[in-house]
Enzyme design. Structure first.
Site, PDB file in Angstrom:
ATOM      1  N   GLU A 168     -19.077 -32.244 -27.139  1.00  0.00           N
ATOM      2  CA  GLU A 168     -17.768 -31.653 -27.431  1.00  0.00           C
ATOM      3  C   GLU A 168     -16.656 -32.669 -27.224  1.00  0.00           C
ATOM      4  OE1 GLU A 168     -15.799 -29.992 -29.026  1.00  0.00           O
ATOM      5  OE2 GLU A 168     -15.945 -27.922 -28.285  1.00  0.00           O
ATOM      6  N   ASP A 208     -43.779  -5.385 -28.365  1.00  0.00           N
ATOM      7  CA  ASP A 208     -42.530  -6.134 -28.247  1.00  0.00           C
ATOM      8  C   ASP A 208     -42.345  -6.526 -26.788  1.00  0.00           C
ATOM      9  OD1 ASP A 208     -40.204  -7.356 -29.074  1.00  0.00           O
ATOM     10  OD2 ASP A 208     -39.007  -5.517 -29.112  1.00  0.00           O
ATOM     11  N   GLU A 268     -43.303 -11.140 -24.835  1.00  0.00           N
ATOM     12  CA  GLU A 268     -43.880 -10.700 -26.113  1.00  0.00           C
ATOM     13  C   GLU A 268     -45.399 -10.826 -26.109  1.00  0.00           C
ATOM     14  OE1 GLU A 268     -40.008 -11.857 -28.893  1.00  0.00           O
ATOM     15  OE2 GLU A 268     -41.558 -13.345 -28.481  1.00  0.00           O
ATOM     16  N   ASP A 283     -42.213  -8.024 -34.117  1.00  0.00           N
ATOM     17  CA  ASP A 283     -41.056  -8.706 -34.695  1.00  0.00           C
ATOM     18  C   ASP A 283     -40.881 -10.099 -34.117  1.00  0.00           C
ATOM     19  OD1 ASP A 283     -39.256  -8.545 -32.307  1.00  0.00           O
ATOM     20  OD2 ASP A 283     -39.304  -6.404 -32.723  1.00  0.00           O
ATOM     21  N   ASP A 327     -39.856  -1.526 -29.108  1.00  0.00           N
ATOM     22  CA  ASP A 327     -38.596  -2.072 -28.616  1.00  0.00           C
ATOM     23  C   ASP A 327     -37.994  -1.168 -27.548  1.00  0.00           C
ATOM     24  OD1 ASP A 327     -36.104  -3.866 -29.025  1.00  0.00           O
ATOM     25  OD2 ASP A 327     -35.330  -1.849 -29.364  1.00  0.00           O
ATOM     26  N   HIS A 336     -23.394 -23.024 -28.772  1.00  0.00           N
ATOM     27  CA  HIS A 336     -24.004 -22.573 -27.522  1.00  0.00           C
ATOM     28  C   HIS A 336     -23.519 -21.178 -27.136  1.00  0.00           C
ATOM     29  CE1 HIS A 336     -20.245 -23.093 -25.276  1.00  0.00           C
ATOM     30  NE2 HIS A 336     -20.086 -24.219 -25.971  1.00  0.00           N
TER      31      HIS A 336
END
Length: 405
Positions: A286, A10, A50, A74, A124, A206
């Site tokens: 927006e 991980d 990763e 993962d 992890d 966001h």
């Protein structure tokens, strides 16, 4: 010497890019730990971390004499790319993938498997300890003996076994509920009465900005994500990367963002996780809050009490020098129609803001404008709406933040 091993790896970044680290553990067929690795990487992205975790795990597997390896991670991106099902387009990923392939070539067989984060807790934990070191945090630990035997052969750091760090930055949820997914050619569910293949919109708000943290009107002001916001974007991106149907024939689905910095940064995290690229559409920007930009709710109400009250009850009323919600509705509808015309029947990731996302959900529900004032959307939340070619629609998810838990 152990002929078959399992590598769990991980990596993570607190900010994406931000202070990063990786963790990797090598186990035998009975689950006994043979080697552990962890290392801080400075400031890099989640994906780089990763891949470094994978490389370290494969190197450790070679050191313990393995001939066959099952890699479990993962990271959907790394697993799919190393399995050859997804293309590797990002220039930062290509040399790392080549190094991992070079190491994998030294074994008689390597198999890659995606697992939920809850099943990758050992790697992890190591990655979080490395990230704690990168950010200067002391790792929480307990007295204990160093990992014995073959683990001592591991380069970089041979670690003391202990609990996970007590103080951790937000990361993806341990095992978020599986979202409804579809194949690109999925037809409508018969009982809905809808006809044809829908255009599926994954609506991502966001991450946090300084303005949102202070609960100030934030429309056209171009503010970047905070560190928390970058972490939220990375968690959302990791969740999307684990969903089915977002990479088809090695190509990521379209990732389309509002042109403002905070949405483009969030969208880029998604693109990095999926191996795609970010496009922008001005219709997803927006609301223009005009002279209320930067004010709190109370400050705007004190400044223009009568207008503010009217604005809250009438979507046709605009802030001084700004844009009414009805104008936003027409703009977003036009953007939606343009996107469907170009990408009809596909899945799209749209990264936008509160009002455009609420407006798309309002269209999906065929609801009135009061929905805008009664629906809450959190930062970095995920919602899903599908629009069918016969005019029907289906809202499948609203304001899901399980990936931030």
């Amino acid at each position: 010497m152990t002929s078959h091993v399992v590598v769990e790896a991980d990596g993570g970044s607190r900010g994406n890019p931000g202070p990063a680290g990786y963790g990797a553990v090598v186990k035998d067929s009975d689950g006994q730990v043979l080697a552990e690795r962890k290392e801080s990487l400075g400031v890099v992205t989640n994906n780089v971390a990763e891949y470094n975790g994978l490389i370290a795990g494969l190197a450790a597997a070679a050191e313990v004499g393995a001939s066959t390896v099952d890699v479990r991670m993962d990271s959907k991106l790394v697993v799919e790319q190393m399995s050859g099902r997804w293309k590797i387009k990002h220039p930062d990923m290509q040399p790392l993938a080549e190094r991992a392939k070079e190491l994998a070539g030294g074994f008689s067989r390597v198999k890659y498997e995606w697992i939920p984060r809850a099943q990758n807790s050992h790697a992890d934990r190591l990655a979080n300890e490395a990230m704690d070191a990168a950010t200067g945090k002391p790792a929480a630990g307990r007295p204990g003996a160093a990992t014995a035997g073959r683990a001592s052969r591991v380069a970089r750091q041979t670690v003391v076994r202990g609990p996970a760090t007590a103080e951790r930055e937000p990361r993806a949820a341990a095992d978020p509920p599986k979202l409804p997914t579809r194949k690109p050619d999925r037809a409508a569910v018969p009982w809905t009465g809808a006809q044809g293949t829908p255009t599926r919109l994954l609506l991502l708000r966001h991450g946090q900005t300084e303005m949102s943290a202070l609960r100030r009107y934030s429309g056209r002001g171009d503010v970047p994500l905070t560190e928390v916001g970058r972490t939220q974007a990375a968690a959302a991106a990791k969740r999307l990367a684990a969903m089915e149907g977002l990479v088809v024939d090695g190509e990521a689905v379209p990732i389309i963002s509002s042109p403002l910095t905070r949405t483009k940064q969030t969208a880029q995290a998604v693109a990095d996780a999926l191996g795609g690229r970010v496009e922008t559409h001005p219709g997803l920007i927006e609301t223009d809050f005009g002279e209320w930009e930067g004010l709190t709710f109370a400050e705007a109400a004190d400044r223009d009490p009568g207008l503010h009250r009217s604005w809250l009850g009438d979507s046709a009323v605009a802030p001084p020098g700004g844009e009414s919600f009805e104008v936003v509705h027409r703009r977003v509808r036009k953007a939606r129609d343009e996107l469907i015309a170009e990408h009809g029947g596909r899945t799209l990731v749209l990264v936008s803001h509160v009002t455009p996302i609420k407006t798309l959900l309002r269209m999906g529900l065929d609801a009135g404008p009061q929905l805008l004032f009664r629906l809450h959307l959190d930062l970095a939340s995920l919602s899903i709406v599908e629009f069918y070619p016969d005019g029907n629609a289906s809202v499948r998810l609203v304001n899901d933040t399980s990936h931030l838990a």
